[in-house]
Design an enzyme around this catalytic site. Structure first.
Site, PDB file in Angstrom:
ATOM      1  N   THR A  80     -18.885   5.454  -5.651  1.00 39.92           N
ATOM      2  CA  THR A  80     -19.112   5.939  -7.011  1.00 39.92           C
ATOM      3  C   THR A  80     -20.086   7.115  -7.096  1.00 39.92           C
ATOM      4  O   THR A  80     -20.112   7.824  -8.084  1.00 39.92           O
ATOM      5  CB  THR A  80     -19.710   4.813  -7.878  1.00 39.92           C
ATOM      6  OG1 THR A  80     -20.905   4.351  -7.235  1.00 39.92           O
ATOM      7  CG2 THR A  80     -18.735   3.673  -8.062  1.00 39.92           C
ATOM      8  N   GLY A 114     -18.508  -1.051  -2.190  1.00 40.18           N
ATOM      9  CA  GLY A 114     -19.395  -1.956  -2.937  1.00 40.18           C
ATOM     10  C   GLY A 114     -18.904  -2.145  -4.353  1.00 40.18           C
ATOM     11  O   GLY A 114     -17.736  -2.444  -4.599  1.00 40.18           O
ATOM     12  N   TYR A 141       0.866  -1.176   0.000  1.00 40.15           N
ATOM     13  CA  TYR A 141       0.000   0.000   0.000  1.00 40.15           C
ATOM     14  C   TYR A 141       0.907   1.231   0.000  1.00 40.15           C
ATOM     15  O   TYR A 141       1.329   1.723   1.049  1.00 40.15           O
ATOM     16  CB  TYR A 141      -0.900   0.031   1.243  1.00 40.15           C
ATOM     17  CG  TYR A 141      -2.004  -1.004   1.271  1.00 40.15           C
ATOM     18  CD1 TYR A 141      -2.356  -1.731   0.143  1.00 40.15           C
ATOM     19  CD2 TYR A 141      -2.738  -1.238   2.436  1.00 40.15           C
ATOM     20  CE1 TYR A 141      -3.368  -2.674   0.170  1.00 40.15           C
ATOM     21  CE2 TYR A 141      -3.754  -2.172   2.467  1.00 40.15           C
ATOM     22  CZ  TYR A 141      -4.060  -2.893   1.335  1.00 40.15           C
ATOM     23  OH  TYR A 141      -5.068  -3.819   1.380  1.00 40.15           O
TER      24      TYR A 141
HETATM   25  N1  LIG Z   1      -7.393  -8.241   0.919  1.00 41.49           N
HETATM   26  C1  LIG Z   1      -7.596  -7.503  -0.144  1.00 41.49           C
HETATM   27  O1  LIG Z   1      -7.433  -7.954  -1.283  1.00 41.49           O
HETATM   28  C2  LIG Z   1      -8.045  -6.081   0.008  1.00 41.49           C
HETATM   29  C3  LIG Z   1      -8.482  -5.378  -1.125  1.00 41.49           C
HETATM   30  C4  LIG Z   1      -8.897  -4.079  -0.954  1.00 41.49           C
HETATM   31  C5  LIG Z   1      -8.882  -3.481   0.307  1.00 41.49           C
HETATM   32  N2  LIG Z   1      -8.433  -4.188   1.390  1.00 41.49           N
HETATM   33  C6  LIG Z   1      -8.437  -3.578   2.739  1.00 41.49           C
HETATM   34  O2  LIG Z   1      -9.774  -3.263   3.046  1.00 41.49           O
HETATM   35  C7  LIG Z   1      -9.876  -1.884   3.435  1.00 41.49           C
HETATM   36  C8  LIG Z   1     -11.248  -1.370   3.007  1.00 41.49           C
HETATM   37  O3  LIG Z   1     -11.301  -1.279   1.613  1.00 41.49           O
HETATM   38  P1  LIG Z   1     -11.433   0.135   0.883  1.00 41.49           P
HETATM   39  O4  LIG Z   1     -10.814   1.178   1.714  1.00 41.49           O
HETATM   40  O5  LIG Z   1     -10.958  -0.032  -0.491  1.00 41.49           O
HETATM   41  O6  LIG Z   1     -12.999   0.259   0.713  1.00 41.49           O
HETATM   42  P2  LIG Z   1     -14.199   0.717   1.639  1.00 41.49           P
HETATM   43  O7  LIG Z   1     -13.789   0.846   3.047  1.00 41.49           O
HETATM   44  O8  LIG Z   1     -15.341  -0.122   1.289  1.00 41.49           O
HETATM   45  O9  LIG Z   1     -14.511   2.144   1.026  1.00 41.49           O
HETATM   46  C9  LIG Z   1     -13.581   3.154   0.948  1.00 41.49           C
HETATM   47  C10 LIG Z   1     -14.190   4.221   0.057  1.00 41.49           C
HETATM   48  O10 LIG Z   1     -15.341   4.751   0.684  1.00 41.49           O
HETATM   49  C11 LIG Z   1     -15.148   6.120   1.018  1.00 41.49           C
HETATM   50  N3  LIG Z   1     -15.683   6.272   2.381  1.00 41.49           N
HETATM   51  C12 LIG Z   1     -15.195   5.767   3.520  1.00 41.49           C
HETATM   52  N4  LIG Z   1     -15.982   6.091   4.566  1.00 41.49           N
HETATM   53  C13 LIG Z   1     -17.013   6.817   4.051  1.00 41.49           C
HETATM   54  C14 LIG Z   1     -18.140   7.452   4.629  1.00 41.49           C
HETATM   55  N5  LIG Z   1     -18.396   7.392   5.939  1.00 41.49           N
HETATM   56  N6  LIG Z   1     -18.994   8.116   3.798  1.00 41.49           N
HETATM   57  C15 LIG Z   1     -18.756   8.179   2.459  1.00 41.49           C
HETATM   58  N7  LIG Z   1     -17.698   7.618   1.864  1.00 41.49           N
HETATM   59  C16 LIG Z   1     -16.822   6.938   2.659  1.00 41.49           C
HETATM   60  C17 LIG Z   1     -13.669   6.368   0.892  1.00 41.49           C
HETATM   61  O11 LIG Z   1     -13.389   7.660   0.433  1.00 41.49           O
HETATM   62  P3  LIG Z   1     -12.922   8.846   1.467  1.00 41.49           P
HETATM   63  O12 LIG Z   1     -11.435   8.703   1.641  1.00 41.49           O
HETATM   64  O13 LIG Z   1     -13.324  10.069   0.731  1.00 41.49           O
HETATM   65  O14 LIG Z   1     -13.661   8.648   2.743  1.00 41.49           O
HETATM   66  C18 LIG Z   1     -13.275   5.367  -0.191  1.00 41.49           C
HETATM   67  O15 LIG Z   1     -13.597   5.881  -1.466  1.00 41.49           O
HETATM   68  C19 LIG Z   1      -8.698  -1.213   2.726  1.00 41.49           C
HETATM   69  O16 LIG Z   1      -8.366   0.030   3.286  1.00 41.49           O
HETATM   70  C20 LIG Z   1      -7.644  -2.266   2.849  1.00 41.49           C
HETATM   71  O17 LIG Z   1      -7.026  -2.171   4.136  1.00 41.49           O
HETATM   72  C21 LIG Z   1      -8.040  -5.480   1.252  1.00 41.49           C
END
Ligand SMILES: NC(=O)c1ccc[n+]([C@@H]2O[C@H](COP(=O)([O-])OP(=O)(O)OC[C@H]3O[C@@H](n4cnc5c(N)ncnc54)[C@H](OP(=O)(O)O)[C@@H]3O)[C@@H](O)[C@H]2O)c1
Length: 298
Positions: free
Chosen positions: A231, A223, A71
């Protein structure tokens, strides 16, 4: 922290092996950049802003951070930011990292690590985080890997050597989980999951719970947006429940995941202090049985 403030503790805890974690965690993938993560030309995030988010997460009671050495953006590394923001680390902080994918220093993707390359990836995480052991290491299984036995075997040896406390797997089917469990104890599965998932995915979450294994979903808020993030188009049922409950769609998505079972630990990722507070506040949101049925059938 003000009186009456909702903290991560309101969402309860779970044990990853012997390590107690808040079920509301924090995903660090969004911190090194703004916009899309994991691309070579990502735009680095302001350093102080990223550090503020990490410190605020701890103030809000979060003690489970998900990260990886891969990351990073051209100028920021999630692990380095965690180290700079939080070391010396609180005693109860659990940092979960993952190994397997290959990303070169310029950010280009390459081949998944061979089993004999996993020690180097573990050591890279140790150096960046400034620790002498890693609490939990997930093997991120890549589609090109036909068997994971040798990889899990290599990580099990590092566990025996004291470099890793507990093992997890990510991006797996139930069959792959069973393959790993035949070699070493597995404390968590980290897979893509959230509202809109299919029957097999729901069944896997339940099966993990029956075995006492944590299920840690990613893209729970994003999602269908996946790596691109939120999105701007949201499902009508999610919006309707959000309106009725005076909550945001993101909070409904997190609350739904947490209510799928005590084994579900969420790790929402954000670089925004307001979003962070909203995500932690979802710990106190309890959906009704009807709301759960409605959202599960989306
Ligand atoms: N094992 C794997 O293959 C894998 C793959 C992907 C991710 N991960 C892990 O999973 C974690 C979560 O995934 P993710 O961060 O991609 O996705 P997520 O938590 O589902 O969503 C993050 C997205 O949502 C927005 N967001 C977050 N909180 C919000 C809120 N309260 N209201 C509106 N928008 C909000 C963020 O933008 P803003 O910054 O603008 O809030 C970002 O665009 C990652 O950080 C990573 O540690 C693991």
């Amino acid at each position: 922290m003000g009186q009456g403030q909702i903290t991560a503790a309101d969402g309860g805890t779970w044990k990853l092996g012997d390590l107690v974690v808040t079920r509301i965690g924090f995903g660090a993938m969004r911190l090194p950049q703004t916009g899309r993560a994991l691309v070579a030309d990502a735009v680095p995030r302001d350093r102080d802003a990223a550090i503020s988010v990490l410190r605020r997460a701890i103030e809000l009671g979060v003690n489970h951070i998900d990260t990886a050495a891969f990351y990073f953006s051209p100028l920021r590394s999630a692990n380095e930011l965690i180290n700079s923001a939080l070391a010396p680390y609180p005693d109860d902080l659990v940092i979960v990292t993952k190994v397997g994918p290959g990303r070169d220093p310029s950010g280009e993707w390459g081949r998944a690590a061979r089993p004999d390359q996993l020690r180097g990836q573990v050591e890279e995480n140790l150096r960046q985080l400034g620790r002498d052991h890693l609490d939990v290491v997930n093997l991120r299984v890549m589609p090109s890997m036909t068997s994971i036995a040798e990889h899990v075997g290599a990580l099990a040896e590092l566990r025996q050597a004291g470099l890793i406390r507990h093992l997890g797997v990510s991006g797996v089917t139930p069959e792959r989980l069973a393959e790993a469990q035949a070699i070493a104890p597995v404390v968590c599965v980290q897979n893509r999951y959230g509202i809109g998932a299919g029957a097999q995915e729901h069944a896997f979450v339940d099966a993990c719970g029956e075995q006492g294994i944590a299920f840690v979903p990613y893209f729970t808020i994003a999602g269908a947006g996946g790596g691109a993030g939120v999105t701007g188009t949201e499902n009508a049922d999610v919006l309707a429940v959000a309106r009725a409950r005076g909550a945001t769609a993101a909070q409904i998505r997190l609350a739904w995941a947490l209510q799928r079972g005590p084994q579900v630990l969420v790790i929402p990722g954000t670089g925004d202090l307001g979003h962070l507070a909203a995500n932690v506040a979802a710990a106190a949101l309890r959906l009704t049985g009807d709301e759960m049925i409605r959202l599960t059938s989306v």
